[in-house]
Write an enzyme that holds these catalytic residues in place. Structure first.
Site, mmCIF file in Angstrom:
data_model
loop_
_atom_site.group_PDB
_atom_site.id
_atom_site.type_symbol
_atom_site.label_atom_id
_atom_site.label_comp_id
_atom_site.label_asym_id
_atom_site.label_seq_id
_atom_site.Cartn_x
_atom_site.Cartn_y
_atom_site.Cartn_z
ATOM 1 N N HIS A 268 0.879 -1.188 0.000
ATOM 2 C CA HIS A 268 0.000 0.000 0.000
ATOM 3 C C HIS A 268 0.910 1.230 0.000
ATOM 4 O O HIS A 268 1.624 1.468 -0.955
ATOM 5 C CB HIS A 268 -0.920 -0.113 1.219
ATOM 6 C CG HIS A 268 -2.091 0.813 1.255
ATOM 7 N ND1 HIS A 268 -2.428 1.652 0.229
ATOM 8 C CD2 HIS A 268 -3.028 1.031 2.227
ATOM 9 C CE1 HIS A 268 -3.516 2.345 0.558
ATOM 10 N NE2 HIS A 268 -3.893 1.989 1.767
ATOM 11 N N HIS A 307 -2.585 -2.561 -9.880
ATOM 12 C CA HIS A 307 -3.496 -1.942 -8.924
ATOM 13 C C HIS A 307 -4.766 -2.761 -8.851
ATOM 14 O O HIS A 307 -5.192 -3.324 -9.873
ATOM 15 C CB HIS A 307 -3.821 -0.502 -9.361
ATOM 16 C CG HIS A 307 -4.336 0.341 -8.248
ATOM 17 N ND1 HIS A 307 -5.645 0.293 -7.846
ATOM 18 C CD2 HIS A 307 -3.701 1.205 -7.428
ATOM 19 C CE1 HIS A 307 -5.789 1.123 -6.829
ATOM 20 N NE2 HIS A 307 -4.634 1.681 -6.548
ATOM 21 N N ASP A 363 2.621 5.189 -7.164
ATOM 22 C CA ASP A 363 3.905 5.089 -6.463
ATOM 23 C C ASP A 363 5.102 4.941 -7.386
ATOM 24 O O ASP A 363 6.235 5.021 -6.931
ATOM 25 C CB ASP A 363 3.876 3.888 -5.494
ATOM 26 C CG ASP A 363 2.992 4.165 -4.303
ATOM 27 O OD1 ASP A 363 3.043 5.298 -3.810
ATOM 28 O OD2 ASP A 363 2.248 3.265 -3.890
HETATM 29 N N1 CMC Z 1 4.596 -7.215 -10.666
HETATM 30 C C1 CMC Z 1 4.463 -8.420 -11.247
HETATM 31 N N2 CMC Z 1 3.298 -9.083 -11.325
HETATM 32 C C2 CMC Z 1 2.226 -8.497 -10.788
HETATM 33 C C3 CMC Z 1 2.291 -7.240 -10.166
HETATM 34 C C4 CMC Z 1 3.530 -6.590 -10.123
HETATM 35 N N3 CMC Z 1 3.637 -5.385 -9.550
HETATM 36 N N4 CMC Z 1 1.054 -6.892 -9.714
HETATM 37 C C5 CMC Z 1 0.266 -7.915 -10.037
HETATM 38 N N5 CMC Z 1 0.960 -8.887 -10.700
HETATM 39 C C6 CMC Z 1 0.434 -10.124 -11.275
HETATM 40 C C7 CMC Z 1 0.163 -11.146 -10.186
HETATM 41 O O1 CMC Z 1 1.283 -11.966 -9.955
HETATM 42 C C8 CMC Z 1 -0.995 -11.890 -10.774
HETATM 43 O O2 CMC Z 1 -0.509 -12.742 -11.769
HETATM 44 P P1 CMC Z 1 -1.138 -14.226 -11.960
HETATM 45 O O3 CMC Z 1 -2.547 -13.982 -12.402
HETATM 46 O O4 CMC Z 1 -0.270 -14.885 -12.964
HETATM 47 O O5 CMC Z 1 -1.080 -14.872 -10.601
HETATM 48 C C9 CMC Z 1 -1.800 -10.806 -11.499
HETATM 49 O O6 CMC Z 1 -0.829 -9.806 -11.851
HETATM 50 C C10 CMC Z 1 -2.893 -10.192 -10.672
HETATM 51 O O7 CMC Z 1 -2.308 -9.698 -9.480
HETATM 52 P P2 CMC Z 1 -3.003 -9.696 -8.059
HETATM 53 O O8 CMC Z 1 -1.947 -9.893 -7.020
HETATM 54 O O9 CMC Z 1 -4.173 -10.630 -8.079
HETATM 55 O O10 CMC Z 1 -3.565 -8.236 -8.011
HETATM 56 P P3 CMC Z 1 -4.127 -7.525 -6.731
HETATM 57 O O11 CMC Z 1 -5.246 -6.691 -7.179
HETATM 58 O O12 CMC Z 1 -4.384 -8.486 -5.625
HETATM 59 O O13 CMC Z 1 -2.869 -6.654 -6.252
HETATM 60 C C11 CMC Z 1 -1.371 -4.879 -5.960
HETATM 61 C C12 CMC Z 1 -2.765 -5.282 -6.446
HETATM 62 C C13 CMC Z 1 -1.251 -3.361 -6.012
HETATM 63 C C14 CMC Z 1 -1.207 -5.325 -4.490
HETATM 64 C C15 CMC Z 1 -0.319 -5.559 -6.845
HETATM 65 O O14 CMC Z 1 -0.475 -5.140 -8.191
HETATM 66 C C16 CMC Z 1 1.110 -5.292 -6.360
HETATM 67 O O15 CMC Z 1 1.606 -5.999 -5.491
HETATM 68 N N6 CMC Z 1 1.787 -4.258 -6.931
HETATM 69 C C17 CMC Z 1 3.102 -3.878 -6.465
HETATM 70 C C18 CMC Z 1 2.976 -3.050 -5.193
HETATM 71 C C19 CMC Z 1 2.480 -1.658 -5.479
HETATM 72 O O16 CMC Z 1 2.945 -0.984 -6.400
HETATM 73 N N7 CMC Z 1 1.548 -1.175 -4.637
HETATM 74 C C20 CMC Z 1 1.026 0.194 -4.731
HETATM 75 C C21 CMC Z 1 -0.433 0.217 -5.051
HETATM 76 S S1 CMC Z 1 -0.999 1.844 -5.529
HETATM 77 C C22 CMC Z 1 -0.898 2.812 -4.090
HETATM 78 C C23 CMC Z 1 -1.720 2.310 -2.970
HETATM 79 O O17 CMC Z 1 -2.915 2.079 -3.122
HETATM 80 O O18 CMC Z 1 -1.175 2.211 -1.860
#
Ligand code: CMC
Length: 429
Positions: A268, A307, A363
């Protein structure tokens, strides 16, 4: 003739149910009538991480994640970033409307005159370990404010609530700056009421021996815009924490401290710090290929990408990318930007990211600006918290005035052991 209902057939019993649809949703409680027998608890929906559950109605922030749209109270984020100020946006979020000139003056005056903290707060911050992470200090100190303002528990009085909202928006930068200077071993700098909200924050962070601190106008403006961009983002993890704790009728300091704690995590508000660590680890554009291979193998995540709600370019990231150049013109270029730009270029063309609709989020570029401004990484999530404070408070106010809201209490699907008798210690294997 189409009807706004959903017809559900329970194949276990053959019963048919008609559930009303309102605003594209069905009420989860309407599922409870679906039973296999009189003793059955009734149907629930199972939604880990609330991926498809609306926990509230809201009139504050609108996001269309597929189109990359973000609006506060109907106003597009791009227009607010270009033409509003952080305090005007804070007023908008909390009250629902843009203020007229006198109202904005009064609001700004009130915030400016509540920036000081009690000397005991200063001593409290002093008591943290010399190298305490400023976010840990912030979480605890915000919670401690509730002991300084016990009247804040009187949630039924709108004037009492208004005063705590003013105090929180006003004191967050002071606490944040004290937490930062404590870790640096520097003396604390008191607020300067002649300066703007962002200008005073820079003063409290950076003033050394000069009689009067004068912020760089480009940096001051950029920080104000960054605060606007972070001011609200509907029902995210920290806002849900704010609402969840607020729903027990805890005072706003305790609730906001919980929101800060939720923001602290690397998925986050901690992501901007993680982005810089990642860019530093990559080190050179030549190493990007190898790093991307590790991302695609699931070894590491490309921080600052992806996201939960945006399946398109995060509109805040677009504004920040532009803003980065203004800041670099004023204070010098952050060399990590070259790695970031190259990473983005590759990711936007790579099938792994394209097929999963992973785009840069807020971010990805914000840390680069903060770093160029001379801010160390450990204060990045604290900056996010200052910006998000009006949003948390607007959501808390909305929660308290919503007659449909009650104490938050999700259900579970129990999959543990059935009833069994206690086994004495000497009889256990
Ligand atoms: N790098 C590589 N793969 C990713 C990433 C990433 N940053 N984000 C998602 N994926 C992949 C994930 O592995 C999954 O692949 P598969 O379907 O093959 O298993 C797919 O994309 C869907 O991901 P998810 O984990 O189900 O997505 P989510 O909605 O649960 O997670 C997130 C959202 C923001 C936690 C995630 O994208 C992430 O960890 N991003 C990196 C951390 C980040 O930048 N966070 C800041 C968010 S914006 C500011 C805020 O709100 O705080």
């Amino acid at each position: 003739m189409p009807k706004d209902t959903l017809t559900v057939t329970d194949n276990r019993t053959g019963e048919v149910y008609e559930l009303p649809i309102s605003h594209g949703t069905i009420r989860a409680m309407d599922l409870r009538q679906i039973k296999v027998g009189p003793d059955d608890f009734g149907m629930m929906s199972y939604d880990p991480a609330y991926k498809n559950t609306a926990s509230t109605t809201s009139r504050i922030t609108f996001i269309d994640g597929d189109k990359g749209v973000l609006r506060y109270r109907g106003y597009p984020i791009e227009q607010l970033a270009e033409r509003s100020s952080f305090l005007e946006t804070a007023y908008l979020l909390i009250s629902g409307e843009l203020p007229d000139a006198d109202t904005l003056d009064d609001f700004t005056h009130d915030i400016t005159h509540h920036t000081m903290v009690h000397e005991n707060i200063r001593e409290l911050i002093d008591a943290f370990r010399y190298d305490a992470h400023p976010m840990g200090t912030l979480v605890s100190t915000v919670a401690a404010l509730s002991t300084f303002y016990p009247e804040a528990k009187d949630l039924a009085d709108p004037e009492v609530r208004r005063l705590q909202v003013t105090r929180l928006i006003a004191k967050m930068p002071t606490i944040a700056a004290y937490a930062y200077r404590h870790r640096r071993g520097l003396h604390y700098v008191r607020p300067d009421n002649d300066l703007s909200y962002a200008g005073n924050f820079l003063n409290m962070l950076f003033k050394m021996t000069e009689v009067k601190y004068r912020p760089d106008p480009a940096v001051e403006k950029a920080l104000d815009v960054l605060f606007i961009l972070h001011a609200d983002h509907e029902q995210n993890c920290s806002t849900s924490a704010m609402r969840g704790v607020g729903s027990s009728q805890a005072d706003p300091y305790s609730a906001l401290s919980a929101a800060c704690a939720a923001l602290y995590g690397p998925l986050h508000g901690g992501a901007n710090e993680a982005v810089i660590r990642m860019l530093e680890e990559i080190g050179t554009p030549k190493a990007i290929g190898d790093f991307m291979r590790r991302v695609k193998e699931g070894d590491v995540r490309l921080m600052g990408f992806g996201h939960r709600v945006y399946r398109n370019y995060d509109p805040r990231a677009k504004v920040i990318k532009q803003l980065a150049h203004d800041v670099f013109d004023a204070v010098g270029r952050n060399p990590l930007i070259d790695i970031a730009l190259e990473l983005e270029k590759i990711a936007l063309e790579d099938d792994y990211f394209v097929s999963r609709k992973l785009f840069p989020n807020v971010d990805f570029y914000s840390g680069l600006i903060y770093q160029a401004m001379g801010l160390p990484m450990d204060i990045f999530p604290v900056l996010f918290a200052i910006g998000r404070t009006p949003g948390w408070l607007a959501q808390w106010e909305e929660l308290l005035s919503d007659p449909e809201q009650k104490i938050h209490r999700p259900r579970q699907v129990y999959l543990g052991a059935d009833a069994r008798d206690y086994v004495p210690l000497d009889a256990r294997r």
